[in-house]
Design a protein around this motif. Structure first.
Motif, PDB file in Angstrom:
ATOM      1  N   LEU A 109       0.827  -1.208   0.000  1.00 31.21           N
ATOM      2  CA  LEU A 109       0.000   0.000   0.000  1.00 31.21           C
ATOM      3  C   LEU A 109       0.861   1.257   0.000  1.00 31.21           C
ATOM      4  CD1 LEU A 109      -2.849  -1.010   2.486  1.00 31.21           C
ATOM      5  CD2 LEU A 109      -3.021  -0.723   0.009  1.00 31.21           C
ATOM      6  N   VAL A 110       1.872   1.276   0.873  1.00 33.02           N
ATOM      7  CA  VAL A 110       2.762   2.444   0.948  1.00 33.02           C
ATOM      8  C   VAL A 110       3.514   2.622  -0.369  1.00 33.02           C
ATOM      9  CG1 VAL A 110       4.826   3.366   2.072  1.00 33.02           C
ATOM     10  CG2 VAL A 110       3.001   2.367   3.451  1.00 33.02           C
ATOM     11  N   SER A 111       4.048   1.537  -0.899  1.00 31.94           N
ATOM     12  CA  SER A 111       4.807   1.619  -2.149  1.00 31.94           C
ATOM     13  C   SER A 111       3.927   2.081  -3.300  1.00 31.94           C
ATOM     14  CB  SER A 111       5.417   0.246  -2.477  1.00 31.94           C
ATOM     15  OG  SER A 111       6.250  -0.214  -1.439  1.00 31.94           O
ATOM     16  N   GLY A 112       2.704   1.519  -3.381  1.00 29.08           N
ATOM     17  CA  GLY A 112       1.818   1.882  -4.474  1.00 29.08           C
ATOM     18  C   GLY A 112       1.361   3.327  -4.407  1.00 29.08           C
ATOM     19  N   LEU A 113       0.934   3.770  -3.229  1.00 33.11           N
ATOM     20  CA  LEU A 113       0.438   5.139  -3.094  1.00 33.11           C
ATOM     21  C   LEU A 113       1.543   6.172  -3.331  1.00 33.11           C
ATOM     22  CD1 LEU A 113      -1.927   4.723   0.001  1.00 33.11           C
ATOM     23  CD2 LEU A 113      -2.582   4.992  -2.395  1.00 33.11           C
ATOM     24  N   LEU A 114       2.681   5.973  -2.658  1.00 31.08           N
ATOM     25  CA  LEU A 114       3.777   6.927  -2.824  1.00 31.08           C
ATOM     26  C   LEU A 114       4.353   6.879  -4.233  1.00 31.08           C
ATOM     27  CD1 LEU A 114       5.741   6.626   0.553  1.00 31.08           C
ATOM     28  CD2 LEU A 114       4.157   8.412  -0.160  1.00 31.08           C
ATOM     29  N   GLY A 115       4.503   5.680  -4.770  1.00 33.73           N
ATOM     30  CA  GLY A 115       5.086   5.545  -6.104  1.00 33.73           C
ATOM     31  C   GLY A 115       4.212   6.175  -7.175  1.00 33.73           C
ATOM     32  N   SER A 190      10.057  -0.719   1.225  1.00 34.98           N
ATOM     33  CA  SER A 190       9.418   0.154   0.235  1.00 34.98           C
ATOM     34  C   SER A 190      10.377   1.023  -0.560  1.00 34.98           C
ATOM     35  CB  SER A 190       8.386   1.058   0.936  1.00 34.98           C
ATOM     36  OG  SER A 190       7.419   0.291   1.604  1.00 34.98           O
ATOM     37  N   LEU A 191      11.627   1.120  -0.153  1.00 43.06           N
ATOM     38  CA  LEU A 191      12.552   2.044  -0.822  1.00 43.06           C
ATOM     39  C   LEU A 191      12.635   1.773  -2.316  1.00 43.06           C
ATOM     40  CD1 LEU A 191      14.726   4.258  -0.803  1.00 43.06           C
ATOM     41  CD2 LEU A 191      16.406   2.464  -0.311  1.00 43.06           C
ATOM     42  N   SER A 192      13.017   0.575  -2.681  1.00 42.16           N
ATOM     43  CA  SER A 192      13.164   0.263  -4.106  1.00 42.16           C
ATOM     44  C   SER A 192      11.812   0.196  -4.799  1.00 42.16           C
ATOM     45  CB  SER A 192      13.909  -1.066  -4.278  1.00 42.16           C
ATOM     46  OG  SER A 192      13.205  -2.122  -3.651  1.00 42.16           O
ATOM     47  N   VAL A 240       1.410  -0.212 -14.936  1.00 38.71           N
ATOM     48  CA  VAL A 240       1.598   0.026 -13.503  1.00 38.71           C
ATOM     49  C   VAL A 240       1.096  -1.163 -12.688  1.00 38.71           C
ATOM     50  CG1 VAL A 240       0.991   1.522 -11.566  1.00 38.71           C
ATOM     51  CG2 VAL A 240       1.478   2.522 -13.795  1.00 38.71           C
ATOM     52  N   VAL A 241      -0.041  -1.738 -13.088  1.00 36.76           N
ATOM     53  CA  VAL A 241      -0.563  -2.920 -12.401  1.00 36.76           C
ATOM     54  C   VAL A 241       0.418  -4.088 -12.529  1.00 36.76           C
ATOM     55  CG1 VAL A 241      -2.375  -4.689 -12.502  1.00 36.76           C
ATOM     56  CG2 VAL A 241      -2.982  -2.273 -12.558  1.00 36.76           C
ATOM     57  N   THR A 242       1.019  -4.227 -13.704  1.00 35.02           N
ATOM     58  CA  THR A 242       2.017  -5.280 -13.893  1.00 35.02           C
ATOM     59  C   THR A 242       3.176  -5.115 -12.924  1.00 35.02           C
ATOM     60  OG1 THR A 242       1.452  -5.415 -16.239  1.00 35.02           O
ATOM     61  CG2 THR A 242       3.543  -6.381 -15.562  1.00 35.02           C
ATOM     62  N   VAL A 243       3.663  -3.891 -12.804  1.00 35.28           N
ATOM     63  CA  VAL A 243       4.777  -3.619 -11.893  1.00 35.28           C
ATOM     64  C   VAL A 243       4.359  -3.857 -10.446  1.00 35.28           C
ATOM     65  CG1 VAL A 243       6.303  -1.813 -11.018  1.00 35.28           C
ATOM     66  CG2 VAL A 243       5.920  -2.043 -13.456  1.00 35.28           C
ATOM     67  N   LEU A 244       3.126  -3.490 -10.098  1.00 35.80           N
ATOM     68  CA  LEU A 244       2.649  -3.716  -8.738  1.00 35.80           C
ATOM     69  C   LEU A 244       2.642  -5.205  -8.404  1.00 35.80           C
ATOM     70  CD1 LEU A 244      -0.305  -1.180  -8.340  1.00 35.80           C
ATOM     71  CD2 LEU A 244       1.772  -1.285  -6.965  1.00 35.80           C
ATOM     72  N   GLY A 245       2.243  -6.038  -9.361  1.00 35.52           N
ATOM     73  CA  GLY A 245       2.283  -7.481  -9.128  1.00 35.52           C
ATOM     74  C   GLY A 245       3.687  -7.989  -8.902  1.00 35.52           C
ATOM     75  N   VAL A 246       4.624  -7.506  -9.719  1.00 33.75           N
ATOM     76  CA  VAL A 246       6.028  -7.911  -9.556  1.00 33.75           C
ATOM     77  C   VAL A 246       6.574  -7.412  -8.225  1.00 33.75           C
ATOM     78  CG1 VAL A 246       8.347  -7.662 -10.504  1.00 33.75           C
ATOM     79  CG2 VAL A 246       6.398  -7.978 -12.040  1.00 33.75           C
ATOM     80  N   VAL A 247       6.229  -6.177  -7.868  1.00 38.52           N
ATOM     81  CA  VAL A 247       6.695  -5.596  -6.604  1.00 38.52           C
ATOM     82  C   VAL A 247       6.164  -6.390  -5.421  1.00 38.52           C
ATOM     83  CG1 VAL A 247       6.365  -3.606  -5.074  1.00 38.52           C
ATOM     84  CG2 VAL A 247       7.121  -3.263  -7.430  1.00 38.52           C
ATOM     85  N   LEU A 248       4.904  -6.805  -5.493  1.00 41.69           N
ATOM     86  CA  LEU A 248       4.309  -7.566  -4.397  1.00 41.69           C
ATOM     87  C   LEU A 248       5.055  -8.868  -4.160  1.00 41.69           C
ATOM     88  CD1 LEU A 248       2.049  -7.497  -2.352  1.00 41.69           C
ATOM     89  CD2 LEU A 248       0.519  -8.493  -4.055  1.00 41.69           C
ATOM     90  N   VAL A 249       5.410  -9.549  -5.229  1.00 38.38           N
ATOM     91  CA  VAL A 249       6.175 -10.795  -5.097  1.00 38.38           C
ATOM     92  C   VAL A 249       7.593 -10.519  -4.608  1.00 38.38           C
ATOM     93  CG1 VAL A 249       7.087 -12.784  -6.352  1.00 38.38           C
ATOM     94  CG2 VAL A 249       4.794 -11.949  -6.863  1.00 38.38           C
TER      95      VAL A 249
END
Length: 315
Positions: A109-115, A190-192, A240-249
């Motif tokens: 959530l933090v990564s998605g909102l801030l990013g 969340s940094l990266s 962006v959704v694709t990246v969010l999925g990769v980030v979550l994993v």
């Protein structure tokens, strides 16, 4: 109905994946140096004691036989018991999952909102913010999460004493302390992720602004702000959704190190500890849970695609 078919197809296709991952894990763990029976009985035990423990744990059987026994129990809903504590693996994992789930959910959530916010700002204003996003991306990719965690501990916990150094407080016990115990671990994760999402959001927005239909709308007098929020965001959301999925994993993978640094009793630290102890049932159960989590993430990404792009529903 199309969504139900998609869900059913994805879940059915995940069954061979679970089998493959569990089999590979079983083989790889067997190759790791170490003997759980020797660890249990100690170095000074007799040969008879050692052999008795190996036989009790089923370690004398061939590797395919051990895997077959484990698989048979899984079909009956039994993941076995820990070789060291004797506790049921489902109970061990059940006590650890909420910790990892809290860390990864809040981190996402933090990564998605801030990013996304930072990416939109840099796309709209450009200039200095573009350099900030590019710089953050380089730093986020170059700095390991565990190193950043150590820096945060030194500054935020030891020097400023704003947050606890280690540990985890359940949400049900104290919501305020739960939030405080997650601040430093979430920032470490969340940094990266923030940098990657921000850069992807900015690039996707700028690419959408360069398309012909956007130029036509601008020529017809539509404001840039209206175009951004009504049309550009929807079209730029797919990458962006694709990246969010990769980030979550990736957050799930990084949580192993972060949980270890902050001494959080989560699934990642449990997997690391079980690997050192050669506790095969716990490792197998943890990998099964993690693989299931990845399957669910991919399914959510597919559902988000179908929501954002109607063409995906009929493909």
């Amino acid at each position: 109905m199309a969504i139900l078919r998609l869900v059913a197809r994805r879940l059915l296709s995940s069954i061979p994946l679970l089998f493959l991952v569990s089999a590979l894990t079983f083989v790889l763990v067997s190759l790791v140096p170490g003997d759980p029976a020797r660890t249990i009985v100690g170095q000074h035990a007799t040969v008879e004691q050692y052999e008795a423990v190996r036989q009790q744990l089923g370690l004398d059987d061939a590797l395919p036989v051990q895997y077959g026994h484990w698989l048979a129990r899984v079909f009956h809903g039994d993941l076995g018991s820990s070789l060291f504590s004797g506790e049921a693996v489902t109970d061990v994992l059940g006590s650890r999952v909420p910790v990892s789930l809290s860390l990864i959910t809040v981190g996402t959530l933090v990564s998605g909102l801030l990013g996304v916010a930072l990416g939109l700002m840099s796309a709209r204003r450009g200039g200095f913010l573009v350099k900030v996003v590019d710089g953050l991306s380089l730093i986020g990719l170059a700095v390991p999460a565990f190193w950043f965690a150590l820096v945060l501990i030194a500054v935020g916990a030891v020097k400023l004493r704003w947050f606890p150094v280690t540990g985890y407080v359940p949400l049900a016990d104290d919501p305020g302390e739960w939030a405080r115990s997650l601040v430093l671990p979430v920032l470490s994760l969340s940094l990266s992720a923030v940098a990657i999402i921000a850069k992807q959001t900015r690039d996707a927005v700028l690419d959408t602004f360069g398309r012909d239909f956007i130029r036509v709308m601008e020529a017809n007098g539509f404001s840039r702000r209206s175009i951004l929020y009504r049309h550009v965001l929807r079209n730029a959301a797919l990458p962006v959704v694709t990246v969010l999925g990769v980030v979550l994993v990736s957050l799930l993978a990084a949580s192993v190190f972060v949980e270890t640094v902050f001494a959080m009793p989560g699934l990642g630290s449990l997997t690391q500890q079980a690997t050192v102890q050669h506790d095969i049932p716990v490792i197998q159960g943890a990998v099964l849970y993690i693989t299931g989590f990845v399957v669910i993430v991919n399914l959510l990404v597919d559902l988000a695609y179908g929501r954002l792009d109607p063409r995906m529903r009929t493909s």
